[in-house]
Design an enzyme around this catalytic site. Sequence first.
Site, mmCIF file in Angstrom:
data_model
loop_
_atom_site.group_PDB
_atom_site.id
_atom_site.type_symbol
_atom_site.label_atom_id
_atom_site.label_comp_id
_atom_site.label_asym_id
_atom_site.label_seq_id
_atom_site.Cartn_x
_atom_site.Cartn_y
_atom_site.Cartn_z
ATOM 1 C CB SER A 1 12.406 -66.632 -0.615
ATOM 2 O OG SER A 1 12.777 -65.844 -1.716
HETATM 3 N N1 SAH Z 1 15.446 -63.127 -1.417
HETATM 4 C C1 SAH Z 1 14.699 -61.954 -1.081
HETATM 5 C C2 SAH Z 1 13.701 -61.468 -2.122
HETATM 6 C C3 SAH Z 1 13.058 -62.435 -3.032
HETATM 7 S S1 SAH Z 1 11.927 -61.675 -4.150
HETATM 8 C C4 SAH Z 1 13.969 -62.167 0.214
HETATM 9 O O1 SAH Z 1 13.785 -63.304 0.604
HETATM 10 O O2 SAH Z 1 13.567 -61.173 0.807
HETATM 11 C C5 SAH Z 1 12.985 -61.453 -5.549
HETATM 12 C C6 SAH Z 1 13.674 -60.134 -5.609
HETATM 13 O O3 SAH Z 1 14.402 -60.102 -6.841
HETATM 14 C C7 SAH Z 1 12.749 -58.921 -5.655
HETATM 15 O O4 SAH Z 1 13.063 -58.044 -4.610
HETATM 16 C C8 SAH Z 1 13.042 -58.289 -7.023
HETATM 17 O O5 SAH Z 1 12.971 -56.882 -7.036
HETATM 18 C C9 SAH Z 1 14.444 -58.776 -7.301
HETATM 19 N N2 SAH Z 1 14.867 -58.777 -8.708
HETATM 20 C C10 SAH Z 1 14.151 -59.093 -9.804
HETATM 21 N N3 SAH Z 1 14.909 -58.972 -10.918
HETATM 22 C C11 SAH Z 1 16.140 -58.558 -10.509
HETATM 23 C C12 SAH Z 1 17.370 -58.238 -11.174
HETATM 24 N N4 SAH Z 1 17.508 -58.311 -12.507
HETATM 25 N N5 SAH Z 1 18.426 -57.867 -10.429
HETATM 26 C C13 SAH Z 1 18.334 -57.761 -9.077
HETATM 27 N N6 SAH Z 1 17.208 -58.035 -8.397
HETATM 28 C C14 SAH Z 1 16.124 -58.429 -9.093
#
Ligand code: SAH
Length: 225
Positions: A73
């Site tokens: 993010s």
């Molecule tokens: N905050 C993190 C990633 C953001 S992207 C960073 O900054 O690196 C959002 C993430 O949510 C992705 O890795 C995706 O795989 C995850 N995601 C999507 N649906 C999800 C769910 N139901 N449970 C857990 N993670 C999920």
Amino acid sequence: MRPNRTFSDKQFAGMYQPQRARMVEVLRQRGIKDERVLQAMLEIPRHLFVPEALAAKAYGDHALPIGAMQTISQPYMVARMTELLEVDKEATVLEIGAGSGYQTAVLSAVAGRIFALERISELSRIGQANIRKIGCYNATIKCFDGTLGWSEYAPYDGILVAAGSPDIPEPLVAQLQVGGRLVLPVGTHDQQTLVRITRTAEGVVRENLESCVFVKLIGRHGWKS
Ligand code: SAH
């Protein structure tokens, strides 16, 4: 996908200090006020949370690819969501969508204990390795569908969802402490509104805040695919 480094990660952690200071300056200009959040982001080596080839771009105010078609993010969103949670060192926090682990690391600096979920197993392993690499031990990342929450450690003082949801996942509201806050993007797959839900003794209070763009929250109480 894990960056392959030739020197110890400790040496790398000290790099990019001027870029980090500039990033925090931009966050201040954009209205972030919580000094604890700004201090955490001044200290945490964000470049260690992105693929090595993108390290030089890690401190720009934008999202970056982290593999598996997901992104780390944007710094502003990490700061804003953390600030909106209003948690302290006594707080237990649930994070959904841990990805690279960067948001997890920021939360671990301002809250007491962090339980984080990531649905893609490869990313959950990378995220867990990243937070340990920087010496963060009050957080743990598990591979699981975050729309179901993590009932074992509930109720939570704060729940942060870093992926866009079509609606408010009911299990997350149920796992929120009275007085606790849930911060998440709600909307369509390409445009959402940042929403804060505060649980009260009578029910919930909903605040619709700024617009934002996140990858999809995929799961039982999110998007189906
Ligand atoms: N905050 C993190 C990633 C953001 S992207 C960073 O900054 O690196 C959002 C993430 O949510 C992705 O890795 C995706 O795989 C995850 N995601 C999507 N649906 C999800 C769910 N139901 N449970 C857990 N993670 C999920």
